[in-house]
Write an enzyme that holds these catalytic residues in place. Structure first.
Site, PDB file in Angstrom:
ATOM      1  N   ASP A   1       0.786  -1.240   0.000  1.00  0.00           N
ATOM      2  CA  ASP A   1       0.000   0.000   0.000  1.00  0.00           C
ATOM      3  C   ASP A   1       0.818   1.291   0.000  1.00  0.00           C
ATOM      4  O   ASP A   1       0.419   2.286   0.608  1.00  0.00           O
ATOM      5  CB  ASP A   1      -0.964   0.004   1.178  1.00  0.00           C
ATOM      6  CG  ASP A   1      -1.972  -1.125   1.115  1.00  0.00           C
ATOM      7  OD1 ASP A   1      -1.905  -1.930   0.163  1.00  0.00           O
ATOM      8  OD2 ASP A   1      -2.811  -1.228   2.013  1.00  0.00           O
TER       9      ASP A   1
ATOM     10  N   LYS B   1      -6.291  -4.970  -3.346  1.00  0.00           N
ATOM     11  CA  LYS B   1      -6.911  -5.718  -2.253  1.00  0.00           C
ATOM     12  C   LYS B   1      -8.055  -4.918  -1.635  1.00  0.00           C
ATOM     13  O   LYS B   1      -7.992  -3.690  -1.544  1.00  0.00           O
ATOM     14  CB  LYS B   1      -5.866  -6.093  -1.200  1.00  0.00           C
ATOM     15  CG  LYS B   1      -5.155  -4.944  -0.518  1.00  0.00           C
ATOM     16  CD  LYS B   1      -4.057  -5.483   0.409  1.00  0.00           C
ATOM     17  CE  LYS B   1      -3.362  -4.363   1.163  1.00  0.00           C
ATOM     18  NZ  LYS B   1      -4.218  -3.639   2.089  1.00  0.00           N
TER      19      LYS B   1
ATOM     20  N   CYS C   1      -2.362  -2.659   7.616  1.00  0.00           N
ATOM     21  CA  CYS C   1      -2.212  -3.542   6.464  1.00  0.00           C
ATOM     22  C   CYS C   1      -0.953  -4.396   6.534  1.00  0.00           C
ATOM     23  O   CYS C   1      -0.973  -5.572   6.160  1.00  0.00           O
ATOM     24  CB  CYS C   1      -2.253  -2.716   5.183  1.00  0.00           C
ATOM     25  SG  CYS C   1      -3.871  -1.925   4.958  1.00  0.00           S
TER      26      CYS C   1
END
Length: 217
Positions: free
Chosen positions: A36, A126, A159
């Site tokens: 990310d 995702k 995450c």
């Protein structure tokens, strides 16, 4: 032997602070996960979810990415995105306090350009925190014959931490980069690393990871 409160507390503290998983890192069996590092979190001042610590560690992470490429270690990127009209996202996620509800990510989230994502490297979109949740990541790693993952990116305690736990639960050896992960409140960084160190992963600096990879490539 009767275990005293002082003894068990000291033992737990030692594991949080200095525990070290005992597996070796073999470049031929390792993949690098860059979690990310997208405009939403890394591009300075661009969104209310900017993580300044993630921006600061980009040069260090970029070097590790290059080191992994040179050693033949696959680099797999993820972005947190709106996928499948949001129907694959955990239902409860919409009820959690993510901040400024008026801001919306662009139609397609993108890795921040300074990181140099390449078209020949996998990019997984995702729908939730962990990179294994409802994605093909596990299948990809097994097809690549990789049983060790190095987790980097942001946010450490969301995450990245969730991905590390999911990898551990699937039987992978997990390495978490202590200085190539970042979170939005830097006081939360070390507590999360401590939990990962004690129960889920080997925690190491980018330089340590690069040295392990280069030593066996």
């Amino acid at each position: 032997m009767r275990y005293t409160e002082e003894w068990v507390t000291a033992r737990a503290c030692a594991a949080y602070e200095g525990g070290c998983a005992d597996f070796e890192v073999d470049a031929s069996r390792t993949a690098l996960l860059v979690v990310d590092m997208q405009d939403e979190f890394v591009r300075p001042g661009w969104s209310p979810f900017w993580v300044p610590g993630a921006t600061r560690m980009v040069p260090r992470l970029r070097r590790l990415v290059d080191d992994c490429r040179a050693a033949g270690v696959p680099v797999i990127w993820t972005v947190f995105d709106d996928t499948h009209l949001g129907l694959d996202r955990p239902h409860a996620l919409r009820h959690l306090p993510h901040g400024d509800a008026e801001w919306r990510r662009p139609e397609a989230a993108a890795v921040w350009g300074e990181l140099g994502h390449r078209p020949d490297e996998v990019l997984i979109r995702k729908p939730s925190y962990g990179a294994f949740y409802d994605t093909p990541l596990d299948t990809m790693l097994r097809n690549l014959r990789r049983d060790t993952v190095v987790v980097t990116g942001t946010l450490t305690n969301y995450c990245c931490g969730t991905t590390a736990r999911q990898a551990y639960e699937r039987g992978y050896h997990v390495v978490v980069g202590s200085d190539v992960t970042a979170t939005d409140d830097e006081s939360r960084q070390e507590p999360e690393l401590a939990v990962l160190r004690k129960g889920f992963a080997r925690v190491a600096t980018a330089d340590e990871i690069a040295s392990w990879i280069s030593a066996c490539s």
